[in-house]
Enzyme design. Structure first.
Site, mmCIF file in Angstrom:
data_model
loop_
_atom_site.group_PDB
_atom_site.id
_atom_site.type_symbol
_atom_site.label_atom_id
_atom_site.label_comp_id
_atom_site.label_asym_id
_atom_site.label_seq_id
_atom_site.Cartn_x
_atom_site.Cartn_y
_atom_site.Cartn_z
ATOM 1 N N ASP A 153 25.208 50.166 20.542
ATOM 2 C CA ASP A 153 26.149 49.975 21.658
ATOM 3 C C ASP A 153 26.078 51.125 22.665
ATOM 4 O O ASP A 153 27.021 51.376 23.396
ATOM 5 C CB ASP A 153 27.576 49.807 21.137
ATOM 6 C CG ASP A 153 28.039 50.987 20.286
ATOM 7 O OD1 ASP A 153 27.225 51.887 20.008
ATOM 8 O OD2 ASP A 153 29.226 51.004 19.926
ATOM 9 N N LYS B 1 36.418 62.899 15.712
ATOM 10 C CA LYS B 1 37.680 62.735 16.435
ATOM 11 C C LYS B 1 38.584 63.972 16.301
ATOM 12 O O LYS B 1 39.659 63.935 15.686
ATOM 13 C CB LYS B 1 38.421 61.483 15.942
ATOM 14 C CG LYS B 1 37.512 60.255 15.809
ATOM 15 C CD LYS B 1 37.819 59.193 16.808
ATOM 16 C CE LYS B 1 36.748 58.172 17.031
ATOM 17 N NZ LYS B 1 36.044 57.507 16.025
ATOM 18 N N ASP C 131 28.850 54.575 25.868
ATOM 19 C CA ASP C 131 28.878 53.545 24.815
ATOM 20 C C ASP C 131 29.785 52.429 25.329
ATOM 21 O O ASP C 131 30.763 52.690 26.028
ATOM 22 C CB ASP C 131 29.384 54.122 23.495
ATOM 23 C CG ASP C 131 30.876 54.355 23.501
ATOM 24 O OD1 ASP C 131 31.618 53.493 23.049
ATOM 25 O OD2 ASP C 131 31.292 55.420 24.004
HETATM 26 P P1 GTP Z 1 34.551 48.889 16.620
HETATM 27 O O1 GTP Z 1 34.949 47.874 15.576
HETATM 28 O O2 GTP Z 1 35.168 48.610 17.946
HETATM 29 O O3 GTP Z 1 34.732 50.303 16.170
HETATM 30 O O4 GTP Z 1 32.987 48.695 16.902
HETATM 31 P P2 GTP Z 1 31.734 48.674 15.902
HETATM 32 O O5 GTP Z 1 31.998 47.741 14.800
HETATM 33 O O6 GTP Z 1 30.550 48.374 16.747
HETATM 34 O O7 GTP Z 1 31.671 50.113 15.289
HETATM 35 P P3 GTP Z 1 31.032 51.438 15.885
HETATM 36 O O8 GTP Z 1 31.300 51.529 17.340
HETATM 37 O O9 GTP Z 1 31.457 52.579 15.062
HETATM 38 O O10 GTP Z 1 29.492 51.188 15.591
HETATM 39 C C1 GTP Z 1 28.452 51.899 16.219
HETATM 40 C C2 GTP Z 1 27.209 51.032 16.125
HETATM 41 O O11 GTP Z 1 26.880 50.794 14.760
HETATM 42 C C3 GTP Z 1 27.385 49.664 16.757
HETATM 43 O O12 GTP Z 1 26.190 49.333 17.419
HETATM 44 C C4 GTP Z 1 27.638 48.745 15.588
HETATM 45 O O13 GTP Z 1 27.134 47.417 15.812
HETATM 46 C C5 GTP Z 1 26.855 49.417 14.478
HETATM 47 N N1 GTP Z 1 27.489 49.219 13.177
HETATM 48 C C6 GTP Z 1 28.706 49.660 12.778
HETATM 49 N N2 GTP Z 1 28.932 49.327 11.512
HETATM 50 C C7 GTP Z 1 27.827 48.648 11.091
HETATM 51 C C8 GTP Z 1 27.469 48.035 9.844
HETATM 52 O O14 GTP Z 1 28.213 48.035 8.867
HETATM 53 N N3 GTP Z 1 26.254 47.422 9.787
HETATM 54 C C9 GTP Z 1 25.395 47.392 10.842
HETATM 55 N N4 GTP Z 1 24.223 46.756 10.701
HETATM 56 N N5 GTP Z 1 25.703 47.964 12.030
HETATM 57 C C10 GTP Z 1 26.904 48.582 12.142
#
Ligand code: GTP
Length: 362
Positions: free
Chosen positions: A107, A158, A218
């Site tokens: 992201d 954070k 992001d």
């Molecule tokens: P929020 O629920 O809004 O926090 O977003 P998010 O689920 O995308 O979490 P976050 O912003 O922390 O994730 C950063 C990146 O890692 C993003 O591109 C997510 O798609 C990816 N990501 C987070 N958790 C996982 C996971 O469990 N598996 C995979 N494959 N990607 C993940």
């Protein structure tokens, strides 16, 4: 060289846009976000990627299965349930060779110089290199403290205001040596930022920082998603996007009435109809197959494909996901509409509303 792109998160902060559309596919300048990320990797010679998927995996796989215009080798790994940012990398292990590889949070949009980052990684014989970027308000991110020689000394997720010692944050882009995979448990939810990296520091592994001052954002929240679109339109995002800041780009096969006024920067998709006396004030992105009615006004908004904006509607500083219908005379300000929302005639939606998909309101 390969890159693993983490694209399996729930994207809760970007709801209601991400209830049915994974973050990787939300349109940025009318192209799925991930396409921009892939193009940037390809420019640095990285043309093999592994997409680590979980939530809404099939729509990502379907899209890139059918549309691989970038001529890259795209492989997929699925998690039965989300394994977290490090667990997802471990799950992709069998797709990775015995070479260093990039890991990208899926992201992030940046103009990071991957080639220079790889050079730095190799010159320092690092186990992991973490890209850092400077932000104005680091409190919402993960701080990374370093020594003068670039070695990482501490991670702080954070932080409270009194804990902030640097404005350099983890930019969500890494280079891993293959041996690092052995430090991640199999089939276990595990976090890169909170577990893997701190445990590597504790075991004296070589964790280095690569600071970059380029464009970085992001798209975790609707506000930042809208900002990326506008930064790209107005040329504020380095070499990507529009260049002169006030262009009006119209797609193919549309009809724009001669009395309609489009003030750039505006991107209008293919097959759009803009009726008489409509006003589109940039920055604005309008997806393919949209219909903008007579004397409607749109400004500072992002509209996904197949949206109907009725006669005399006002859509200001908002995002409307695909297939929304705004009947004539509606007023929408600073709102986020999930897909297939319908706003009935003359309804003035409360400012700042977030509307779940398929709601009928008015
Ligand atoms: P929020 O629920 O809004 O926090 O977003 P998010 O689920 O995308 O979490 P976050 O912003 O922390 O994730 C950063 C990146 O890692 C993003 O591109 C997510 O798609 C990816 N990501 C987070 N958790 C996982 C996971 O469990 N598996 C995979 N494959 N990607 C993940």
């Amino acid at each position: 060289m390969k890159a693993v792109i983490l694209s399996g998160g729930l994207g809760t902060r970007l709801r209601p846009l991400t209830w049915n559309t994974p973050k990787s596919l939300v349109p940025v300048l009318n192209k799925p976000f991930l396409e921009h990320v892939l193009r940037h990797l390809k420019e640095h010679g990285i043309d093999e990627v592994v997409l680590a998927l979980s939530n809404l995996a099939s729509s990502i796989q379907e899209y890139f299965g059918c549309t691989n215009s970038l001529d890259m080798k795209i492989d997929y790994v699925m998690e039965r349930s989300a394994l977290g940012t490090a667990g997802a990398i471990k799950n992709a292990a069998e797709k990775l060779s015995h070479d260093s590889f990039f890991v990208l949070n899926g992201d992030i949009f940046s103009d990071l110089d991957y080639s220079a980052m790889l050079k730095c990684h190799r010159e320092n014989n690092s186990d992991v290199t973490i890209a850092l970027t400077a932000v104005d308000n680091p409190a919402a991110y993960g701080l990374v403290e370093t020594k003068g020689d670039g070695r990482v000394t501490r991670f702080l997720e954070k932080p409270r205001q009194d804990e902030i010692t640097t404005n350099l944050i983890n930019a969500g882009t890494y280079i891993f040596e293959p041996g690092v995979l052995d430090m991640i448990p199999t089939d276990t939810e595990y976090s890169t930022e909170r577990q893997l990296f701190p445990s590597m520091l504790a075991s004296d592994a070589s964790v280095r920082a690569f600071a970059s001052s380029g464009y970085w954002i992001d798209i975790g929240s609707p506000e930042k998603y809208r900002r990326l679109n506008f930064d790209l339109l107005s040329g504020r995002s380095g070499k990507y996007g529009f260049q002169n800041g006030n262009e009006v780009v119209t797609g193919q096969a549309g009809q724009v009435h001669p009395t309609a006024k489009l003030e750039g920067p505006v991107l209008l998709g293919d097959n759009c109809v803009v009726e008489s006396n409509a006003v589109i004030m940039g920055p604005a992105v309008i997806g393919d197959h949209c219909h903008i009615g007579e004397a409607a006004t749109i400004s500072a908004s992002v509209i996904w494909p197949r949206v109907t904006i009725g006669n005399g509607c006002k859509l200001i500083s908002s995002i409307a996901a695909d297939n929304c219908v705004l009947q004539s005379g509606c007023e929408i300000t600073q709102a986020i509409l999930g897909n297939r929302v319908k706003i009935l005639k003359n309804y003035k939606l409360p400012t700042g509303s977030m509307v779940e998909p398929k709601q009928i309101i008015g």
